[in-house]
Design an enzyme around this catalytic site. Sequence first.
Site, PDB file in Angstrom:
ATOM      1  N   TRP A 177      -4.663   0.114  11.950  1.00  0.00           N
ATOM      2  CA  TRP A 177      -3.355   0.771  11.897  1.00  0.00           C
ATOM      3  C   TRP A 177      -3.390   1.960  12.842  1.00  0.00           C
ATOM      4  O   TRP A 177      -4.321   2.770  12.804  1.00  0.00           O
ATOM      5  CB  TRP A 177      -3.083   1.210  10.458  1.00  0.00           C
ATOM      6  N   LYS A 230       4.521  -0.343  -0.898  1.00  0.00           N
ATOM      7  CA  LYS A 230       4.827  -1.763  -0.761  1.00  0.00           C
ATOM      8  C   LYS A 230       4.940  -2.464  -2.113  1.00  0.00           C
ATOM      9  O   LYS A 230       5.951  -3.080  -2.424  1.00  0.00           O
ATOM     10  CB  LYS A 230       3.765  -2.464   0.102  1.00  0.00           C
ATOM     11  N   ASP A 232      -8.973   1.720   2.508  1.00  0.00           N
ATOM     12  CA  ASP A 232      -7.524   1.918   2.577  1.00  0.00           C
ATOM     13  C   ASP A 232      -6.877   0.687   1.962  1.00  0.00           C
ATOM     14  O   ASP A 232      -7.022  -0.431   2.480  1.00  0.00           O
ATOM     15  CB  ASP A 232      -7.078   2.093   4.032  1.00  0.00           C
TER      16      ASP A 232
END
Length: 395
Positions: free
Chosen positions: A128, A244, A209
């Site tokens: 990311w 999410k 993560d």
Amino acid sequence: MFERLESAPADPILGLTEAFRADPRDTKINLGVGVFKNDEGKTPSLECVHRAEKILAELEVDRSYLPITGPDTYGKEVRQLLLGPLAAELGGRGMTAQTPGGTGALRVAADFIAKHRPGKVWLSDPTWANHNAIFKAAGLEVKSYRYYDAERRGVNVEGMLEDLSRADESDLVLFHASCHNPTGFDPTPEQWLAVQKVQAARGFLTLFDTAYQGFGDGLDEDVASIRTFAKGKAPFFVASSFSKNFSLYNERIGALTFVGESADEASRVFSHVKIAIRTNYSNPARHGGALVTAVLTNPELKALWETEVAGMRARLRDLRSRLVDALKASGASRDFGFMLKQKGMFSYTGLAPEEVDQLTSKHGVYMVRSGRINVAGITSKNLPRLVSAITDVIG
């Protein structure tokens, strides 16, 4: 005062959204920003969250500051979600702080590491984009370990293990717990065990993560990597996001969890984590954390949440399958079957940057130049246009 200050470059993801919004074409398609969408192209609000809000609205609320690390109940539920049965076994070895999103958790961890263990930070190649920026902003040196094998369309396990075998004891290694962003490819359970053995041999600190728990194979399956490490003795951090899987993007709700070798170590580490929080945002916000806690502590709402997460996971799988089938049926010159092995919201398509540029300029299809797409941006309405555009560009 600022006449010599030059404008900063646009964020590669958020800048893509700005370009998409400025595009006047009605047929444009946005596959850039990582936000889950339903088939109408809208970000859904979960029913379990609606019900939780009604419950919270009837409660008398103390408007004073929350503790620096947030409510204990929230932390306990986060650890249960991450560690399952291991959470009780760890006892005081595990501690959690509520943070403003997963990004906030990463920055708090970065500040702590920069002050108390300032070695190098190893990130997967690719990762990311904001990972690099967060750790560099904290003053840390960033290195990369091999992760994606473009030829084999999967994880380069051999290269990954070889690179990590060079990490020092003072270093930090960040792993995506599951649903790797941007590739969509995850190590197998056996490969995670091999990674854990390298960590045990080298002694580096680990940070997981986890931003998409439940979007890959399941709520428990998607944190199996974390639980593999939890069975060992080495300490580790976990940065969690509920943007999410609770669809709480604008509530900015996340968590930073630390598991230490002992309860004493965890307490000492968190005394400094509190300072990192205090000098950053001081205290967490109430509402997002209260919503997550209300759902996870209510058996009926938790069961509903698990069902809704399963529905989102099923949609992502279905979209991948439909895209691959449609590209094959269109006579596309390439085989995209490898995408069926990917998990989560993101997929590496294998499209070259020049092809992505053509998709944008010629067809109004917006995606990151690496060829990464947000699968959830596909709908029944735009799928035919997307397939036609890709087929046209690749020949």
